[in-house]
Scaffold this active site. Structure first.
Site, mmCIF file in Angstrom:
data_model
loop_
_atom_site.group_PDB
_atom_site.id
_atom_site.type_symbol
_atom_site.label_atom_id
_atom_site.label_comp_id
_atom_site.label_asym_id
_atom_site.label_seq_id
_atom_site.Cartn_x
_atom_site.Cartn_y
_atom_site.Cartn_z
ATOM 1 N N GLY A 120 0.780 -1.232 0.184
ATOM 2 C CA GLY A 120 -0.094 0.100 0.061
ATOM 3 C C GLY A 120 0.970 1.335 0.090
ATOM 4 C CG ASP A 237 -6.852 11.839 8.232
ATOM 5 O OD1 ASP A 237 -7.706 12.316 7.397
ATOM 6 O OD2 ASP A 237 -5.722 11.436 7.761
#
Length: 440
Positions: A120, A237
Protein backbone atom coordinates in the site's frame (compact mmCIF):
# COMPACT_ATOMS: atom_id res chain seq x y z
CA UNK A 1 58.40 65.78 20.20
CA UNK A 2 58.29 65.16 16.50
CA UNK A 3 60.21 61.90 16.95
CA UNK A 4 57.77 60.68 19.55
CA UNK A 5 54.82 61.27 17.17
CA UNK A 6 56.50 59.30 14.42
CA UNK A 7 57.15 56.41 16.81
CA UNK A 8 53.53 56.37 17.92
CA UNK A 9 52.30 56.26 14.33
CA UNK A 10 54.66 53.42 13.47
CA UNK A 11 53.52 51.46 16.53
CA UNK A 12 49.84 51.83 15.69
CA UNK A 13 50.40 50.85 12.06
CA UNK A 14 52.39 47.81 13.07
CA UNK A 15 49.64 46.75 15.49
CA UNK A 16 46.98 47.07 12.80
CA UNK A 17 49.00 44.98 10.36
CA UNK A 18 49.53 42.26 12.95
CA UNK A 19 45.80 42.30 13.82
CA UNK A 20 44.76 41.93 10.18
CA UNK A 21 47.21 39.05 9.68
CA UNK A 22 45.88 37.26 12.77
CA UNK A 23 42.26 37.75 11.66
CA UNK A 24 42.99 36.35 8.19
CA UNK A 25 44.80 33.38 9.72
CA UNK A 26 41.89 32.65 12.07
CA UNK A 27 39.39 32.80 9.20
CA UNK A 28 41.54 30.47 7.10
CA UNK A 29 41.80 27.94 9.95
CA UNK A 30 38.05 28.05 10.57
CA UNK A 31 37.20 27.39 6.93
CA UNK A 32 39.78 24.61 6.72
CA UNK A 33 38.38 22.74 9.76
CA UNK A 34 34.80 23.23 8.55
CA UNK A 35 35.59 21.76 5.14
CA UNK A 36 37.37 18.81 6.76
CA UNK A 37 34.35 18.18 9.01
CA UNK A 38 32.01 18.15 6.00
CA UNK A 39 34.21 15.60 4.24
CA UNK A 40 34.06 13.32 7.29
CA UNK A 41 30.27 13.67 7.51
CA UNK A 42 29.93 12.95 3.81
CA UNK A 43 31.97 9.78 4.22
CA UNK A 44 29.79 8.58 7.09
CA UNK A 45 26.63 9.20 5.10
CA UNK A 46 27.93 7.14 2.22
CA UNK A 47 28.04 4.04 4.38
CA UNK A 48 24.31 4.20 5.19
CA UNK A 49 22.26 1.14 4.28
CA UNK A 50 19.45 1.78 1.80
CA UNK A 51 16.69 -0.44 0.45
CA UNK A 52 17.37 -2.34 -2.77
CA UNK A 53 14.14 -2.79 -4.68
CA UNK A 54 15.35 -5.95 -6.38
CA UNK A 55 13.13 -8.80 -7.44
CA UNK A 56 14.27 -12.39 -7.37
CA UNK A 57 14.46 -15.44 -5.17
CA UNK A 58 17.50 -14.26 -3.25
CA UNK A 59 16.43 -10.64 -2.77
CA UNK A 60 15.56 -11.24 0.90
CA UNK A 61 19.17 -12.16 1.62
CA UNK A 62 20.78 -9.22 -0.16
CA UNK A 63 21.94 -6.30 1.97
CA UNK A 64 23.30 -3.07 0.57
CA UNK A 65 25.95 -0.63 1.73
CA UNK A 66 25.60 1.41 -1.44
CA UNK A 67 26.35 5.08 -1.74
CA UNK A 68 23.33 7.30 -1.23
CA UNK A 69 22.13 8.75 -4.49
CA UNK A 70 19.41 11.19 -5.55
CA UNK A 71 16.75 8.46 -5.55
CA UNK A 72 17.49 7.26 -2.03
CA UNK A 73 14.78 7.81 0.59
CA UNK A 74 17.46 9.28 2.85
CA UNK A 75 17.41 13.06 2.39
CA UNK A 76 20.07 15.38 3.78
CA UNK A 77 19.76 18.95 4.97
CA UNK A 78 22.06 21.76 3.92
CA UNK A 79 24.34 21.29 6.88
CA UNK A 80 24.98 17.69 5.88
CA UNK A 81 22.85 15.96 8.53
CA UNK A 82 19.89 13.74 7.78
CA UNK A 83 16.64 15.67 8.02
CA UNK A 84 15.12 12.79 10.01
CA UNK A 85 17.92 12.86 12.57
CA UNK A 86 17.63 16.58 13.26
CA UNK A 87 16.56 16.80 16.88
CA UNK A 88 15.57 13.15 17.14
CA UNK A 89 18.21 12.29 19.71
CA UNK A 90 16.61 14.73 22.13
CA UNK A 91 13.35 12.77 22.05
CA UNK A 92 14.60 9.20 21.72
CA UNK A 93 14.47 8.69 25.46
CA UNK A 94 10.85 9.83 25.51
CA UNK A 95 9.93 7.28 22.85
CA UNK A 96 11.74 4.51 24.70
CA UNK A 97 9.67 5.35 27.77
CA UNK A 98 6.49 4.57 25.81
CA UNK A 99 7.20 0.85 26.10
CA UNK A 100 7.12 0.25 22.33
CA UNK A 101 9.82 -2.11 21.06
CA UNK A 102 12.61 -0.74 18.87
CA UNK A 103 13.62 -2.77 15.80
CA UNK A 104 16.83 -2.51 13.82
CA UNK A 105 16.85 -1.33 10.23
CA UNK A 106 18.64 -4.49 9.09
CA UNK A 107 15.97 -6.75 10.62
CA UNK A 108 13.19 -4.85 8.84
CA UNK A 109 15.14 -4.79 5.59
CA UNK A 110 15.41 -8.57 5.71
CA UNK A 111 11.78 -9.05 6.82
CA UNK A 112 10.52 -7.03 3.84
CA UNK A 113 12.87 -8.65 1.31
CA UNK A 114 14.76 -5.39 0.88
CA UNK A 115 11.52 -3.43 0.82
CA UNK A 116 10.03 -5.20 -2.20
CA UNK A 117 6.81 -6.39 -0.51
CA UNK A 118 4.79 -3.23 -1.08
CA UNK A 119 1.13 -3.60 -0.09
CA UNK A 120 0.00 0.00 0.00
CA UNK A 121 0.88 3.66 -0.36
CA UNK A 122 -0.38 6.02 2.31
CA UNK A 123 -0.27 9.78 2.53
CA UNK A 124 2.89 9.64 4.61
CA UNK A 125 4.77 6.83 2.91
CA UNK A 126 4.73 3.24 1.58
CA UNK A 127 3.55 0.24 3.61
CA UNK A 128 5.26 -3.15 3.32
CA UNK A 129 4.27 -6.63 4.43
CA UNK A 130 6.99 -8.21 6.55
CA UNK A 131 7.67 -11.61 8.05
CA UNK A 132 9.78 -11.31 11.17
CA UNK A 133 12.34 -13.90 12.28
CA UNK A 134 9.74 -15.24 14.73
CA UNK A 135 7.37 -15.98 11.84
CA UNK A 136 5.01 -13.17 12.81
CA UNK A 137 3.48 -11.23 9.91
CA UNK A 138 3.46 -7.47 10.42
CA UNK A 139 2.97 -4.27 8.41
CA UNK A 140 5.84 -1.79 8.17
CA UNK A 141 5.05 1.83 7.34
CA UNK A 142 8.04 3.84 6.13
CA UNK A 143 7.35 7.50 6.72
CA UNK A 144 8.21 9.71 3.77
CA UNK A 145 11.48 11.47 4.50
CA UNK A 146 10.58 14.54 2.44
CA UNK A 147 7.57 15.32 4.63
CA UNK A 148 8.03 18.44 6.76
CA UNK A 149 5.58 16.99 9.30
CA UNK A 150 6.95 13.45 9.02
CA UNK A 151 9.02 13.35 12.19
CA UNK A 152 6.28 15.04 14.19
CA UNK A 153 3.72 12.49 12.98
CA UNK A 154 6.14 9.68 13.79
CA UNK A 155 6.54 10.99 17.33
CA UNK A 156 2.76 11.37 17.70
CA UNK A 157 1.95 7.81 16.63
CA UNK A 158 4.58 6.24 18.86
CA UNK A 159 3.68 8.29 21.92
CA UNK A 160 -0.10 7.90 21.54
CA UNK A 161 -0.26 4.25 20.50
CA UNK A 162 2.21 3.41 23.22
CA UNK A 163 -0.53 4.06 25.76
CA UNK A 164 -3.73 3.41 23.76
CA UNK A 165 -4.92 -0.20 23.71
CA UNK A 166 -8.33 -1.22 22.40
CA UNK A 167 -9.64 -3.99 20.18
CA UNK A 168 -10.90 -1.43 17.65
CA UNK A 169 -7.58 0.40 17.31
CA UNK A 170 -4.69 -0.87 15.20
CA UNK A 171 -1.95 -2.04 17.56
CA UNK A 172 1.53 -0.59 17.20
CA UNK A 173 4.15 -3.30 17.76
CA UNK A 174 7.34 -1.30 17.41
CA UNK A 175 9.33 1.35 15.59
CA UNK A 176 12.67 1.94 13.92
CA UNK A 177 14.60 5.21 13.89
CA UNK A 178 17.89 4.34 12.30
CA UNK A 179 20.03 5.24 9.28
CA UNK A 180 17.92 8.28 8.46
CA UNK A 181 14.70 6.23 8.30
CA UNK A 182 11.61 6.33 10.51
CA UNK A 183 9.39 3.24 10.41
CA UNK A 184 6.35 2.05 12.33
CA UNK A 185 5.53 -1.65 12.77
CA UNK A 186 1.86 -2.59 13.16
CA UNK A 187 -0.22 -5.70 13.54
CA UNK A 188 -0.92 -6.93 10.01
CA UNK A 189 -4.54 -6.39 8.96
CA UNK A 190 -5.08 -9.10 6.38
CA UNK A 191 -8.32 -7.78 4.86
CA UNK A 192 -6.94 -4.36 4.03
CA UNK A 193 -8.75 -1.05 4.23
CA UNK A 194 -12.46 -0.38 4.24
CA UNK A 195 -11.97 1.84 1.20
CA UNK A 196 -10.63 -1.08 -0.85
CA UNK A 197 -13.74 -3.14 -0.06
CA UNK A 198 -16.08 -0.27 -0.94
CA UNK A 199 -14.45 0.72 -4.22
CA UNK A 200 -12.25 -2.07 -5.55
CA UNK A 201 -13.74 -4.56 -7.98
CA UNK A 202 -11.36 -7.17 -6.56
CA UNK A 203 -13.63 -7.52 -3.53
CA UNK A 204 -17.22 -8.65 -3.32
CA UNK A 205 -19.54 -5.86 -2.17
CA UNK A 206 -19.90 -5.68 1.60
CA UNK A 207 -23.33 -6.76 2.79
CA UNK A 208 -25.50 -4.19 4.54
CA UNK A 209 -25.37 -6.15 7.80
CA UNK A 210 -21.58 -6.13 7.77
CA UNK A 211 -21.45 -2.41 7.00
CA UNK A 212 -23.39 -1.66 10.17
CA UNK A 213 -21.11 -3.95 12.17
CA UNK A 214 -18.09 -2.09 10.78
CA UNK A 215 -19.67 1.26 11.68
CA UNK A 216 -20.18 0.04 15.25
CA UNK A 217 -16.56 -1.13 15.47
CA UNK A 218 -15.31 2.29 14.35
CA UNK A 219 -17.68 4.06 16.74
CA UNK A 220 -16.39 1.97 19.63
CA UNK A 221 -12.79 2.81 18.76
CA UNK A 222 -13.58 6.53 18.67
CA UNK A 223 -15.62 6.30 21.86
CA UNK A 224 -12.56 4.87 23.58
CA UNK A 225 -10.38 7.71 22.27
CA UNK A 226 -12.87 10.36 23.40
CA UNK A 227 -14.10 8.92 26.69
CA UNK A 228 -11.78 6.08 27.69
CA UNK A 229 -8.32 7.51 27.05
CA UNK A 230 -6.75 9.80 29.66
CA UNK A 231 -6.33 12.46 28.48
CA UNK A 232 -8.89 12.14 25.65
CA UNK A 233 -7.58 11.90 22.09
CA UNK A 234 -9.03 13.45 18.92
CA UNK A 235 -8.19 11.44 15.81
CA UNK A 236 -8.67 14.24 13.24
CA UNK A 237 -8.49 12.05 10.12
CA UNK A 238 -11.40 9.61 10.12
CA UNK A 239 -11.88 8.20 6.61
CA UNK A 240 -12.44 4.83 4.95
CA UNK A 241 -8.77 4.38 4.02
CA UNK A 242 -7.84 4.75 7.70
CA UNK A 243 -10.20 1.95 8.75
CA UNK A 244 -8.50 -1.44 8.51
CA UNK A 245 -10.11 -4.89 8.66
CA UNK A 246 -8.65 -7.98 10.29
CA UNK A 247 -9.16 -11.61 9.32
CA UNK A 248 -12.58 -11.73 10.99
CA UNK A 249 -13.64 -8.45 9.34
CA UNK A 250 -13.47 -6.55 12.60
CA UNK A 251 -12.73 -2.90 11.91
CA UNK A 252 -9.93 -1.00 13.59
CA UNK A 253 -9.10 2.70 13.47
CA UNK A 254 -5.61 3.40 12.12
CA UNK A 255 -3.22 6.25 11.32
CA UNK A 256 -2.79 8.54 14.31
CA UNK A 257 -0.27 10.88 12.71
CA UNK A 258 -2.61 13.87 12.96
CA UNK A 259 -4.14 12.92 16.30
CA UNK A 260 -3.90 15.21 19.30
CA UNK A 261 -4.66 14.98 22.97
CA UNK A 262 -7.71 17.11 23.73
CA UNK A 263 -5.89 19.12 26.39
CA UNK A 264 -3.16 20.19 23.97
CA UNK A 265 -3.21 22.85 21.21
CA UNK A 266 -6.80 22.66 20.01
CA UNK A 267 -6.10 25.60 17.75
CA UNK A 268 -4.17 24.80 14.58
CA UNK A 269 -2.53 27.35 12.29
CA UNK A 270 -2.88 25.11 9.23
CA UNK A 271 -5.82 22.94 8.22
CA UNK A 272 -4.85 19.27 8.33
CA UNK A 273 -6.99 16.33 7.30
CA UNK A 274 -8.68 14.94 4.21
CA UNK A 275 -10.95 16.92 1.93
CA UNK A 276 -14.52 15.66 2.11
CA UNK A 277 -14.28 14.60 5.76
CA UNK A 278 -13.31 17.97 7.25
CA UNK A 279 -15.65 19.60 9.75
CA UNK A 280 -16.81 22.99 8.33
CA UNK A 281 -16.52 24.45 11.83
CA UNK A 282 -12.88 23.37 11.98
CA UNK A 283 -12.21 24.94 8.58
CA UNK A 284 -13.66 28.29 9.66
CA UNK A 285 -12.25 28.46 13.19
CA UNK A 286 -9.07 26.35 12.90
CA UNK A 287 -10.20 24.69 16.14
CA UNK A 288 -10.75 20.93 16.30
CA UNK A 289 -12.82 19.17 18.95
CA UNK A 290 -14.36 15.76 19.55
CA UNK A 291 -17.31 16.92 17.45
CA UNK A 292 -14.91 17.25 14.51
CA UNK A 293 -14.37 13.49 14.73
CA UNK A 294 -18.14 13.02 14.95
CA UNK A 295 -18.54 14.93 11.69
CA UNK A 296 -15.96 12.73 9.98
CA UNK A 297 -17.73 9.64 11.31
CA UNK A 298 -21.03 10.91 9.91
CA UNK A 299 -19.43 11.22 6.48
CA UNK A 300 -18.07 7.68 6.89
CA UNK A 301 -21.59 6.41 7.68
CA UNK A 302 -22.92 7.91 4.46
CA UNK A 303 -19.94 6.41 2.63
CA UNK A 304 -21.00 2.98 3.93
CA UNK A 305 -24.61 3.62 2.92
CA UNK A 306 -23.92 4.99 -0.55
CA UNK A 307 -20.66 3.29 -1.50
CA UNK A 308 -19.45 6.60 -2.86
CA UNK A 309 -16.29 8.56 -2.09
CA UNK A 310 -16.84 11.93 -0.35
CA UNK A 311 -14.51 13.49 -2.90
CA UNK A 312 -16.84 12.42 -5.70
CA UNK A 313 -19.99 14.32 -4.78
CA UNK A 314 -21.25 12.19 -1.88
CA UNK A 315 -22.34 15.07 0.33
CA UNK A 316 -24.21 16.78 -2.50
CA UNK A 317 -26.25 13.59 -2.92
CA UNK A 318 -26.82 13.47 0.82
CA UNK A 319 -28.22 17.00 0.89
CA UNK A 320 -30.57 16.23 -2.00
CA UNK A 321 -31.74 13.04 -0.31
CA UNK A 322 -32.28 14.87 2.98
CA UNK A 323 -34.82 17.14 1.28
CA UNK A 324 -36.97 14.10 0.48
CA UNK A 325 -36.26 12.22 3.69
CA UNK A 326 -39.54 13.29 5.29
CA UNK A 327 -41.37 11.38 2.57
CA UNK A 328 -39.40 8.22 3.49
CA UNK A 329 -37.95 7.92 0.00
CA UNK A 330 -34.95 10.21 0.17
CA UNK A 331 -32.38 7.95 1.78
CA UNK A 332 -33.25 4.98 -0.41
CA UNK A 333 -32.13 6.99 -3.42
CA UNK A 334 -28.50 7.04 -2.29
CA UNK A 335 -28.11 3.39 -1.21
CA UNK A 336 -25.18 1.61 -2.85
CA UNK A 337 -26.42 -0.07 -6.04
CA UNK A 338 -23.99 -2.95 -5.41
CA UNK A 339 -26.23 -4.06 -2.55
CA UNK A 340 -28.81 -4.96 -5.20
CA UNK A 341 -31.74 -4.34 -2.87
CA UNK A 342 -30.45 -6.67 -0.14
CA UNK A 343 -31.01 -4.39 2.85
CA UNK A 344 -33.70 -3.44 5.34
CA UNK A 345 -35.09 -0.07 4.26
CA UNK A 346 -36.28 0.83 7.75
CA UNK A 347 -32.79 0.20 9.07
CA UNK A 348 -31.20 2.24 6.28
CA UNK A 349 -33.52 5.16 7.01
CA UNK A 350 -32.70 5.04 10.72
CA UNK A 351 -28.93 4.90 10.21
CA UNK A 352 -29.00 7.62 7.53
CA UNK A 353 -31.14 9.95 9.65
CA UNK A 354 -28.72 9.56 12.52
CA UNK A 355 -25.71 10.07 10.23
CA UNK A 356 -27.30 13.34 9.11
CA UNK A 357 -27.29 14.52 12.72
CA UNK A 358 -23.57 13.77 12.89
CA UNK A 359 -22.85 16.19 10.03
CA UNK A 360 -24.94 19.04 11.41
CA UNK A 361 -23.38 22.43 10.71
CA UNK A 362 -23.71 23.28 14.41
CA UNK A 363 -21.34 21.08 16.46
CA UNK A 364 -23.55 21.31 19.56
CA UNK A 365 -26.34 19.54 17.66
CA UNK A 366 -24.15 16.57 16.84
CA UNK A 367 -24.31 13.49 19.09
CA UNK A 368 -21.25 12.31 20.97
CA UNK A 369 -19.58 9.00 20.22
CA UNK A 370 -21.18 7.29 23.21
CA UNK A 371 -24.63 8.17 21.82
CA UNK A 372 -23.59 6.83 18.42
CA UNK A 373 -22.45 3.52 19.91
CA UNK A 374 -25.78 3.15 21.72
CA UNK A 375 -27.83 3.88 18.59
CA UNK A 376 -25.90 1.46 16.38
CA UNK A 377 -26.03 -1.19 19.11
CA UNK A 378 -29.80 -0.82 19.28
CA UNK A 379 -30.09 -1.05 15.48
CA UNK A 380 -28.24 -4.37 15.49
CA UNK A 381 -30.22 -5.69 18.46
CA UNK A 382 -33.51 -4.89 16.72
CA UNK A 383 -32.25 -6.62 13.58
CA UNK A 384 -31.26 -9.62 15.66
CA UNK A 385 -34.74 -9.81 17.23
CA UNK A 386 -36.39 -9.54 13.83
CA UNK A 387 -34.38 -12.44 12.51
CA UNK A 388 -35.31 -14.55 15.51
CA UNK A 389 -38.98 -13.73 15.07
CA UNK A 390 -38.79 -14.44 11.36
CA UNK A 391 -37.32 -17.86 12.05
CA UNK A 392 -39.89 -18.67 14.74
CA UNK A 393 -43.14 -20.43 13.62
CA UNK A 394 -46.48 -18.71 14.19
CA UNK A 395 -48.51 -20.58 16.85
CA UNK A 396 -51.69 -22.19 15.50
CA UNK A 397 -53.98 -24.38 17.67
CA UNK A 398 -55.61 -25.92 14.59
CA UNK A 399 -52.39 -27.40 13.27
CA UNK A 400 -50.21 -30.11 14.77
CA UNK A 401 -46.98 -28.99 16.38
CA UNK A 402 -44.59 -27.89 13.69
CA UNK A 403 -41.48 -29.94 13.03
CA UNK A 404 -38.22 -28.83 14.62
CA UNK A 405 -36.94 -25.67 13.03
CA UNK A 406 -33.85 -26.14 10.93
CA UNK A 407 -31.27 -23.50 11.66
CA UNK A 408 -30.89 -21.04 8.84
CA UNK A 409 -27.71 -21.77 6.96
CA UNK A 410 -24.89 -19.30 7.09
CA UNK A 411 -25.18 -18.77 3.36
CA UNK A 412 -28.58 -17.15 3.80
CA UNK A 413 -27.43 -14.54 6.24
CA UNK A 414 -25.54 -12.38 3.78
CA UNK A 415 -24.65 -12.11 0.12
CA UNK A 416 -20.97 -12.09 0.99
CA UNK A 417 -19.96 -15.73 0.73
CA UNK A 418 -16.53 -15.24 2.27
CA UNK A 419 -17.97 -13.28 5.19
CA UNK A 420 -21.03 -15.38 6.04
CA UNK A 421 -19.52 -17.26 8.95
CA UNK A 422 -18.43 -14.02 10.61
CA UNK A 423 -21.91 -12.48 10.36
CA UNK A 424 -23.44 -15.69 11.70
CA UNK A 425 -20.98 -15.80 14.58
CA UNK A 426 -21.61 -12.19 15.50
CA UNK A 427 -25.37 -12.63 15.41
CA UNK A 428 -25.25 -15.70 17.65
CA UNK A 429 -23.08 -13.98 20.23
CA UNK A 430 -24.89 -10.65 20.08
CA UNK A 431 -26.97 -11.01 23.24
CA UNK A 432 -23.92 -11.58 25.43
CA UNK A 433 -21.45 -9.20 23.83
CA UNK A 434 -23.20 -6.39 21.97
CA UNK A 435 -22.80 -3.89 24.79
CA UNK A 436 -19.38 -5.12 25.84
CA UNK A 437 -16.40 -2.97 25.00
CA UNK A 438 -13.29 -4.83 26.09
CA UNK A 439 -10.10 -2.87 26.51
CA UNK A 440 -7.14 -5.11 25.93
Amino acid sequence: MEGESKGLIVGISLGLVIGVVLAISALFCFRYHRKKSQIVNSGSRRSATIPIRENGADSCNIMSDSTIGPDSPVKSSKNGRSVWLEGFSKRSNVISASGILEYSYRDLQKATCNFTTLIGQGAFGPVYKAQMSTGEIVAVKVLATDSKQGEKEFQTEVMLLGRLHHRNLVNLIGYCAEKGQHMLIYVYMSKGSLASHLYSEKHEPLSWDLRVYIALDVARGLEYLHDGAVPPVIHRDIKSSNILLDQSMRARVADFGLSREEMVDKHAANIRGTFGYLDPEYISTRTFTKKSDVYGFGVLLFELIAGRNPQQGLMELVELAAMNAEEKVGWEEIVDSRLDGRYDLQEVNEVAAFAYKCISRAPRKRPNMRDIVQVLTRVIKVRHCRKRQKNSPSPSPRLPPPPPIVEESEGELTANGSLRSEIHRRDNSLDSSIAEDVIL
